[in-house]
Design a protein around this motif. Structure first.
Motif, mmCIF file in Angstrom:
data_model
loop_
_atom_site.group_PDB
_atom_site.id
_atom_site.type_symbol
_atom_site.label_atom_id
_atom_site.label_comp_id
_atom_site.label_asym_id
_atom_site.label_seq_id
_atom_site.Cartn_x
_atom_site.Cartn_y
_atom_site.Cartn_z
ATOM 1 N N SER A 159 0.750 -1.150 -0.018
ATOM 2 C CA SER A 159 0.023 0.016 0.146
ATOM 3 C C SER A 159 0.964 1.227 -0.022
ATOM 4 O O SER A 159 0.304 2.226 -0.533
ATOM 5 C CB SER A 159 -1.127 -0.077 1.325
ATOM 6 O OG SER A 159 -0.435 -0.085 2.310
ATOM 7 N N ALA A 163 0.707 4.072 -2.636
ATOM 8 C CA ALA A 163 0.278 5.443 -2.384
ATOM 9 C C ALA A 163 1.288 6.295 -3.004
ATOM 10 O O ALA A 163 0.745 7.650 -3.289
ATOM 11 C CB ALA A 163 0.329 5.445 -0.759
ATOM 12 N N SER A 174 -8.428 -0.598 -4.196
ATOM 13 C CA SER A 174 -9.441 0.218 -2.913
ATOM 14 C C SER A 174 -9.424 -0.615 -1.650
ATOM 15 O O SER A 174 -9.168 -0.175 -0.854
ATOM 16 C CB SER A 174 -10.879 0.367 -3.492
ATOM 17 O OG SER A 174 -10.752 1.178 -4.832
ATOM 18 N N ILE A 200 -5.797 -0.448 -0.001
ATOM 19 C CA ILE A 200 -5.664 1.065 0.843
ATOM 20 C C ILE A 200 -6.579 0.859 2.000
ATOM 21 O O ILE A 200 -6.109 1.509 3.202
ATOM 22 C CB ILE A 200 -6.050 2.141 -0.475
ATOM 23 C CG1 ILE A 200 -4.907 2.179 -1.430
ATOM 24 C CG2 ILE A 200 -5.863 3.466 0.563
ATOM 25 C CD1 ILE A 200 -3.485 2.478 -1.049
ATOM 26 N N THR A 233 -0.942 7.271 4.845
ATOM 27 C CA THR A 233 -1.847 8.277 5.236
ATOM 28 C C THR A 233 -1.594 9.708 4.580
ATOM 29 O O THR A 233 -2.504 10.336 4.064
ATOM 30 C CB THR A 233 -1.655 8.344 6.536
ATOM 31 O OG1 THR A 233 -2.006 7.002 7.444
ATOM 32 C CG2 THR A 233 -2.747 9.547 7.462
ATOM 33 N N TYR A 274 -2.540 9.534 1.040
ATOM 34 C CA TYR A 274 -4.167 9.439 0.927
ATOM 35 C C TYR A 274 -4.669 10.740 1.082
ATOM 36 O O TYR A 274 -5.552 11.305 0.299
ATOM 37 C CB TYR A 274 -4.878 8.604 1.990
ATOM 38 C CG TYR A 274 -6.105 8.606 1.844
ATOM 39 C CD1 TYR A 274 -6.874 7.934 1.120
ATOM 40 C CD2 TYR A 274 -6.956 9.366 2.685
ATOM 41 C CE1 TYR A 274 -8.304 7.740 0.937
ATOM 42 C CE2 TYR A 274 -8.277 9.270 2.818
ATOM 43 C CZ TYR A 274 -8.904 8.721 1.705
ATOM 44 O OH TYR A 274 -10.491 8.566 1.781
ATOM 45 N N ALA A 290 -6.368 11.829 -2.456
ATOM 46 C CA ALA A 290 -7.768 11.202 -2.560
ATOM 47 C C ALA A 290 -8.844 11.878 -3.238
ATOM 48 O O ALA A 290 -9.831 11.245 -3.565
ATOM 49 C CB ALA A 290 -8.241 11.233 -0.919
ATOM 50 N N ARG A 299 -11.535 6.836 -2.336
ATOM 51 C CA ARG A 299 -12.035 7.459 -0.846
ATOM 52 C C ARG A 299 -13.355 6.994 -0.468
ATOM 53 O O ARG A 299 -13.717 6.814 0.506
ATOM 54 C CB ARG A 299 -12.304 8.966 -1.461
ATOM 55 C CG ARG A 299 -12.677 9.983 -0.272
ATOM 56 C CD ARG A 299 -12.408 11.484 -0.907
ATOM 57 N NE ARG A 299 -13.398 11.577 -1.969
ATOM 58 C CZ ARG A 299 -13.580 12.771 -2.724
ATOM 59 N NH1 ARG A 299 -12.855 13.741 -2.154
ATOM 60 N NH2 ARG A 299 -14.450 12.788 -3.354
ATOM 61 N N VAL A 349 -12.785 3.930 1.723
ATOM 62 C CA VAL A 349 -12.231 4.274 2.845
ATOM 63 C C VAL A 349 -13.340 4.735 3.749
ATOM 64 O O VAL A 349 -13.227 4.274 5.047
ATOM 65 C CB VAL A 349 -11.046 5.069 2.607
ATOM 66 C CG1 VAL A 349 -10.670 5.620 3.910
ATOM 67 C CG2 VAL A 349 -10.202 4.651 1.832
#
Length: 631
Positions: A553, A557, A583, A586, A612, A615, A619, A626, A629
């Protein structure tokens, strides 16, 4: 045999009607026989007849009939009959025509049976001579010897022979003959236990002998231990009671390498050393050795230096010869191609030994109180540096000649990668000049570069920790090679590699590049990172390993900084299914750290921070991710 009345008298007796006459003739024959008179031996053989010899042999073994007893073969005389029959049979087999006959091959099982029952008998030497002469005379003889359990008899008896005896010499020749005529994988499958006994037994004469037989034993041991079919034998030897056999091996190899011997014998000694390290590990290279001309034991690290120095010399010589054969010698003859293959195999042995020494030195530097002193360590590094320089020159030569494919080139990259993993700044300028070329090298059976990249990953992972290393890799296009390598390692058609750490080394290298992308002026090819994203999603489906989830991930990212959901879906190799997989990845990685997680997940805090932070940056460009998440 001397042409004399005595011989003629013998022949008349041998043609007699009664067994007593024939026995008397045979006894006279043994007194007048001269082994090099093959013509006369043939006359005697024709006169005595095989049937009488067969009856005499069986009587000596206690298999005689009552009629044979009436002819004088009583129990008290059996040993004499046995000795006489085997002595005469062995003498007859000095005539190649007789030795190659079917009749003599058919005698092999009977001789082996007698040897098993008469292991301490004085007739044993004649038995071995008979077996050797018959086995060398025809393919039928060697096959019959093997199928009748000859290996089992040899393995059970050879340990009882004096090191420098004629019996030992014949036994070694017989074992070599079997191994040269029959496929080693078949011999291993049939006689794994016997082969392991032979290796352990022959280590002592290999160390002790100081005559030509020592080299025969060397050839036997290297033949057994260096075959690609003998991994099961290596496993069997690891669990054998050690005793002194491994020390004897070290002494024998040291004696060969310490002496002025032919190149072929020196190479065989190195082959044997490489096999021993494969069986017992690198620390076998450190131990006391006793040489015949030295009264006191030699320090424990001198054998290591001896093996390394001889390997260094072999590499320099062989690579020079290979370069000449490949780029300058005539390619018209098939012998040139065979010579190249042979030298490639030989240089691979020296490379393998040096790789194991690199591993030994690496482990030793991490452990205090090791047996390797500072002086030895310095000498090892010097020798390795010299060798790596020679190997880089060989690759430079190959590059200039447009050669990118070959197992010798791949092996060269491997040894360089092994060394640079420990000392990434060694030969720094030359390595960077050749980096792009080394990453493009393929083995003979490869369709695209893969293993060359795997071999260089430890070094690439280290150099990309710094901006300059990232620039060097990016400027050569090496980042694409690493990404393609990772795709092959973790994708649906994943390649199997011996070193499982390759996956995380590739991941770490890519992470280093992505984190320093601006300073390194890294440009990503859309097609490459699309395929990498799909491979990362595939790798993580169904896994609960937090280290895999967080590593994958994190890379995703960082790649998302370069693109958007719309751009990905417009790529022909990417679809909604791929986006759904990413998706899930993440979402799982973000949730992983927020839960009351175990210590394993908390160790991935740095990676979680990358995900983090990433994202929060992209995002808005990935509404599908998004939404997943936020659900």
């Amino acid at each position: 045999m001397e042409q004399s009345p005595s011989l003629e008298d013998c022949l008349k007796l041998l043609k007699g009607e009664r067994d007593e006459q024939r026995l008397a003739g045979l006894l006279l024959v043994t007194k007048f026989c001269k082994g090099d008179d093959l013509n006369s031996l043939h006359r005697v053989y024709d006169a005595v007849g095989l049937h009488f010899l067969d009856r005499l042999l069986r009587t000596g073994m206690g298999k005689g009939s009552s009629s044979e007893s009436e002819s004088g073969s009583k129990a008290d005389n059996r040993d004499a009959y046995l000795q006489l029959s085997v002595t005469v049979l062995a003498a007859f087999c000095r005539v190649p025509e007789i030795a190659s006959s079917k009749d003599m091959s058919l005698k092999i099982p009977l001789i082996l049976e007698m040897m098993s029952n008469q292991s301490g008998s004085s007739v044993l030497e004649e038995c071995y001579e008979f077996l050797y002469l018959v086995s060398t005379a025809s393919e039928d003889g060697i096959v019959t010897l093997y199928e009748s359990g000859g290996m089992k008899v040899l393995a059970s008896q050879v340990s009882t022979f004096p090191d420098d005896s004629h019996l030992m010499e014949i036994a070694v020749k017989l074992m070599l003959l079997i191994l040269s005529k029959l496929p080693l994988d078949i011999v291993t499958n049939d006689y794994l236990s016997e082969l392991s006994v032979i290796v352990v037994t022959m280590a002592r004469p290999f160390a002790m002998l100081q005559n030509a037989l020592k080299f025969e034993v060397l050839h036997l041991l290297s033949t057994i231990l260096s075959s690609k079919y003998l991994a099961p034998l290596h496993d069997a030897l690891r669990v054998m009671p050690n005793g002194n056999w491994s020390n004897h091996m070290r002494n024998g190899i040291a004696a060969i390498l310490h002496s002025r011997v032919a190149p072929a014998e020196r190479l065989e000694a190195l082959m044997l050393a490489e096999a021993m390290v494969s069986i017992l590990g690198e620390h076998w290279l450190i131990g006391k050795i006793n040489l015949p001309d030295k009264e006191d034991p030699i320090p424990v690290d001198r054998f290591l230096l001896l093996v390394l120095e001889q390997s260094r010399v072999e590499v320099a010589v062989l690579l020079n010869e290979l370069a000449y054969l490949k780029y300058e010698a005539s390619k018209s003859s098939s012998s040139t191609a065979q010579t190249i293959l042979s030298k490639q195999r030989h240089v691979a042995i020296a490379f393998s030994l040096m790789e194991k020494i690199i591993k030994l030195i690496s482990n030793a530097s991490e452990n205090e109180g090791d047996l390797i002193d500072e002086s030895t360590f310095t000498n090892v590094i010097r020798a390795l540096n010299e060798t790596i320089s020679v190997v880089l020159e060989y690759l430079q030569d190959a590059k200039e000649h447009g050669q990118r494919k070959g197992d010798d080139l791949l092996a060269s990259v491997r040894i360089i990668g092994s060394y640079l993993a420990e000392t990434p700044i060694a030969c720094e300028v030359k390595v960077r000049e050749l980096l792009e070329y080394m990453l493009s090298i393929e083995g003979e059976d490869e369709q695209s570069p893969f293993y060359s990249i795997c071999f260089l990953l430890p070094m690439l992972c280290q150099i990309t920790m710094k901006i300059e290393g990232c620039k060097a890799l990016a400027s050569s296009g090496g980042h694409k090679a690493v990404m393609e390598c990772l795709i092959k390692l973790i994708g649906p058609n994943n390649y199997v590699v011996e070193n499982s750490s390759c996956v995380f080394l590739a991941c770490d290298t890519i992470m280093n590049l992505l984190l320093k992308r601006e300073q390194a002026r890294l440009s990503l090819d859309e097609s490459t990172f699309v395929h990498l994203l799909k491979a990362l999603a595939y790798w993580t489906e169904g896994t609960e390993d937090s280290s895999i989830l967080m590593m994958a991930s994190s890379i995703c990212a960082l790649i998302f900084d370069f693109t958007s959901e719309e751009a990905l879906l417009n790529h022909p190799s990417f679809d909604t299914s791929s986006l759904n997989s990413l998706s899930r990845l993440i979402t799982r990685s973000l949730a992983l750290y927020e839960q009351d997680m175990c210590d394993d997940a908390k160790e991935e805090a740095d990676l979680h921070e990358i995900v983090t932070a990433g994202y929060s940056r992209w995002a808005h460009r990935f509404p599908h991710i998004r939404a997943a998440v936020e659900r």
